[in-house]
Write a protein that holds these residues in place. Structure first.
Motif: not given
Length: 293
Positions: A35-36, A232-235, A269-270, A281-283
């Motif tokens: 998933w990540a 943060g890209q990861v939450s 962001g994308v 934190v999806p694009p």
């Protein structure tokens, strides 16, 4: 009956239970990793937000802005096809204004870009908005050759407004779009070029790359739009965002932030940067509808 249960719970049964637990845990780890590192970074969600602003003129109610940041062309899953999909989704919102908030490419020096400035710009050339498509540059753009990125965007009709301003008239009411240079690579406090063009006392919307410039901006600016943090890209649940590239950390990580009568919106962001991972934190393509408070 009790003898039967005792027979079932044998050393062999305990080993089987341990094996099943191990397999389940391994499956969970693999699923989370998939998933990540694969599924979520390859998504693209529409994040629709209604932003209520104090002292916002009634004729500007419903002004729709599509905000896109951190494309990072050439990073994981950010192919030309993905950028074209991004353009289609943005145009489908029928925006009044589309803003591009920097970091079109990825790299720390001119030889680094995984996708050239011209390729990214060409694939963004289909963006359409009622009053125009405006951009500012980010730290990766300047690190890899900001002037080349500026030219590439200009050549396809996307106006870069770093330290510049554009007047928009919507339902007979003026609103100004101001470009603020990136805080970490190009910021200078005067913004004279932009302020010289703002000739009426009407609302001002600032677009910039890093949100860290927000406290330095004039209270004359009603709304600031930024990117850079990637949310943060990861939450993680209960833990929150592990790393946020802002000196204000969680405060400016993502979403709508209020400071008195001023507002800041930070898009997640994308693309990805440094680590090719996203979790929680999806694009996104952010669709902001502005209304009076």
């Amino acid at each position: 009956m009790s003898r039967f249960l005792v027979i079932l719970i044998t050393p062999m049964s305990k080993k089987k239970i341990a094996l099943i637990v191990t397999i389940c845990l391994l499956a969970i780890v693999i699923s989370l990793g998939l998933w990540a590192f694969v599924i979520e970074p390859n998504r693209l969600v529409l994040n629709s937000v209604t932003v209520a602003l104090p002292n916002w003129p009634a004729p500007l109610n419903g002004l729709k802005i599509v905000a896109i940041g951190d494309i990072h062309g050439g990073s994981n899953f950010i192919t030309e096809a993905k950028i074209q999909k991004l353009v289609e989704q943005a145009n489908a919102q029928n925006p009044d204004v589309t803003v591009l908030l920097g970091d079109f490419v990825t790299g720390s020096k001119p030889t680094d870009p995984l996708m050239s400035q011209e390729t990214v710009a060409r694939n963004l050339s289909g963006l359409r908005a009622k009053y125009g498509v405006f951009a500012v540059l980010g730290n990766h753009d300047w690190w890899t050759d900001g002037f080349r990125m500026l030219k590439a965007l200009s050549d396809v009709g996307i106006r870069v407004i770093d330290n510049d301003a554009v007047r928009i008239i919507h339902n007979g009411q003026t609103v100004w779009m101001m470009g603020v240079p990136d805080f970490s690579t190009q910021w200078h406090a005067s913004l004279k070029g932009a302020w010289d063009k703002i000739t009426t006392p009407d609302p001002v919307i600032a677009i910039t790359h890093s949100p860290d410039v927000f406290p330095e901006l004039s209270p004359r600016i009603t709304l600031t739009l930024a990117a850079h943090t990637h949310g943060g890209q990861v939450s993680l649940p209960l833990v929150g965002r592990l790393v946020v590239p802002s000196m204000y950390k969680q405060r400016y990580a993502a979403g709508l932030i209020r400071d008195g009568d001023r507002s800041l919106f930070v898009t997640t962001g994308v693309g990805t940067s440094v680590f090719p991972v996203r979790f929680g934190v999806p694009p996104e393509v952010a669709i902001l509808t502005l209304v009076g408070k």
